[in-house]
Design an enzyme around this catalytic site. Structure first.
Site, PDB file in Angstrom:
ATOM      1  N   ASP A  83       0.821  -1.215   0.000  1.00 62.24           N
ATOM      2  CA  ASP A  83       0.000   0.000   0.000  1.00 62.24           C
ATOM      3  C   ASP A  83       0.853   1.263   0.000  1.00 62.24           C
ATOM      4  OD1 ASP A  83      -1.809  -2.033   0.398  1.00 62.24           O
ATOM      5  OD2 ASP A  83      -3.004  -0.937   1.858  1.00 62.24           O
TER       6      ASP A  83
ATOM      7  N   ARG B 180      -0.624   5.812  17.175  1.00 64.93           N
ATOM      8  CA  ARG B 180      -0.810   6.831  16.136  1.00 64.93           C
ATOM      9  C   ARG B 180      -0.303   8.221  16.517  1.00 64.93           C
ATOM     10  NH1 ARG B 180      -0.277   2.652  13.509  1.00 64.93           N
ATOM     11  NH2 ARG B 180      -2.063   1.728  12.448  1.00 64.93           N
TER      12      ARG B 180
ATOM     13  N   ASP C  14      -7.950   5.174  11.842  1.00 60.53           N
ATOM     14  CA  ASP C  14      -6.583   5.677  11.808  1.00 60.53           C
ATOM     15  C   ASP C  14      -6.447   6.988  11.055  1.00 60.53           C
ATOM     16  OD1 ASP C  14      -5.390   3.849  13.440  1.00 60.53           O
ATOM     17  OD2 ASP C  14      -4.727   2.522  11.833  1.00 60.53           O
TER      18      ASP C  14
ATOM     19  N   SER D 287      -6.047  -8.340   7.254  1.00 62.03           N
ATOM     20  CA  SER D 287      -5.035  -7.296   7.360  1.00 62.03           C
ATOM     21  C   SER D 287      -4.592  -7.173   8.817  1.00 62.03           C
ATOM     22  CB  SER D 287      -5.569  -5.951   6.853  1.00 62.03           C
ATOM     23  OG  SER D 287      -6.620  -5.507   7.683  1.00 62.03           O
TER      24      SER D 287
END
Length: 406
Positions: free
Chosen positions: A17, A99, A128, A182
């Site tokens: 990605d 994050r 996210d 994922s």
């Protein structure tokens, strides 16, 4: 569009990605890309990300691969753990807490290299994107943010792979075709979601788990450990002093061995939908229970109960991306104040997926055997005092009862 962006800092893993994003940014915005790869203890070799970025035209001086493990645990995980935060009563916030650190470092790098934009690989459906961007804007209010998943037409894994092949971007063999799920990983946890996990009625396949043995296959004998705390933070395991990241890594090893920390959860995302995920937080699960164990001895009832009221609010702030908000900082000050006397040792039993507090001691203990004993307390507590205490507390109930008697 391309005129407004000259240099962008991309949160870059080196995977499919973000490698596609790197090339897409170069093409779409005709800009220079700076890559930032954070080592948060995800257990992967990160140097290939450096080589891959260089191969794709990123200048060596614009490739950042930073070891943030100690900062992550010391300044983010441990402060969160002091609060006993659990989102929706179960989730230890392993993705959420990573994050803000990534966002902070991205902004620092953007300033270092005079970038005018930052970019991330989070999709438009998840939490996210919110967490990254709230962090960016809190730390650099005028920064430009590029979120490719909200802009491009590469709407499937097949399209990503086609784009990668068209531009000579290496694609791992395991990424050809549909991945079964994922994942996101750091030193605190691994999360898995999507595809084989999307039906909440279906049990999580055993192959999804990567951090824990199946509890059924864990050792048949329990293991006992101790964790020492100072001012609310873990400092030693079995009497051996350790740095924050080292301590959490050691607990992860113990949790893996005993199958501890698995969670199958249907949660409410901030963006509005429900999502089913599987989380493995072996060390964090042990640590959370141990921290509560030492607080049982050292926190006054009023402080402990107030903390329990604040914890869900704190957890929601973290989950929704408000680490850098004034309300989270206010809560943190109160929580940290409560931890000044939270020092001592907790003994735990680890056995087939379970963690059990079996002992605790502290020089700051509020527990008094002399007062609580069922034997002769020699006047430490006068049981006759309880009569007046009960009558005063019962007064309004008695008045209500008399009024409402039929």
């Amino acid at each position: 569009m391309s005129d407004s962006i000259n240099r962008v800092v991309l949160a870059y893993s080196g995977g499919l990605d973000t490698s596609v994003i790197l090339k897409w940014l170069q093409q779409t915005y005709n800009c220079e890309v700076v890559t930032f790869t954070a080592d948060l203890g995800q257990g992967e070799e990160l140097e290939p990300a450096r080589a891959k970025a260089e191969m794709m035209g990123v200048k060596p001086e614009h490739i950042f691969v930073d070891d943030l493990r100690e900062e992550f645990v010391r300044d983010y995980v441990f402060p969160m753990m002091r609060s006993n935060a659990l989102y929706e009563g179960l989730y230890l916030l392993g993705t959420s807490i990573a994050r803000p650190l990534i966002a902070k470092r991205q902004i620092e790098i953007a300033r270092m290299v005079n970038a005018d934009a930052v970019s991330h690989g989070a999709t438009g459906k998840g939490n996210d994107q919110v967490r990254f961007e709230l962090g960016y804007y809190a730390l650099s209010p005028d920064i430009k943010v590029i979120a490719p998943w909200r802009e491009w037409d590469l709407t499937s894994r097949t399209r990503l792979i086609e784009f990668a092949e068209q531009h000579q971007i290496p694609v791992s063999k395991d990424k050809r075709g549909e991945a079964p799920f994922s994942t996101d990983a750091n030193l605190l946890h691994t999360s898995s979601e999507g595809l084989v996990l999307e039906n909440p009625w279906d049990e999580v396949p055993d192959y999804v788990y990567s951090r824990t043995v199946n509890p059924e296959d864990a050792p048949d004998a329990p293991e006992f450990i101790t964790i020492d705390f100072e001012r609310g933070d873990g400092v030693a395991i079995n009497g051996e002093g350790m740095s924050p990241a080292t301590l959490l890594a050691k607990l992860n090893d113990l949790g893996r061995k005993h199958g501890i920390g698995r969670l199958d959860l249907v949660e409410n995302r901030f963006v509005g939908m429900k999502s089913r995920g599987m989380y493995e937080t072996p060390g964090g699960t042990i640590y959370h229970l141990a921290h509560r164990g030492i607080e049982q001895l050292t926190l006054d009832r009023g402080a402990a109960h107030l903390k329990d009221e604040l914890a869900p609010r704190y957890a929601e702030l973290l989950y929704n991306g408000f680490w850098f908000s004034p309300e989270r900082e206010m809560l943190q000050v109160a929580i940290d104040h409560s931890q000044e006397k939270v020092s001592g040792t907790v003994r735990l039993k680890l056995y087939k997926g379970g963690v059990y507090v079996v002992g605790r001691k502290s020089p700051n203990s509020l527990y008094s055997e002399k007062v609580v004993t069922f034997e002769d307390d020699q006047g430490a507590y006068d049981q006759r005092d309880a009569a007046g205490f009960i009558k005063l507390n019962a007064l309004r109930l008695r008045l209500l009862g008399r009024r409402d008697q039929i």
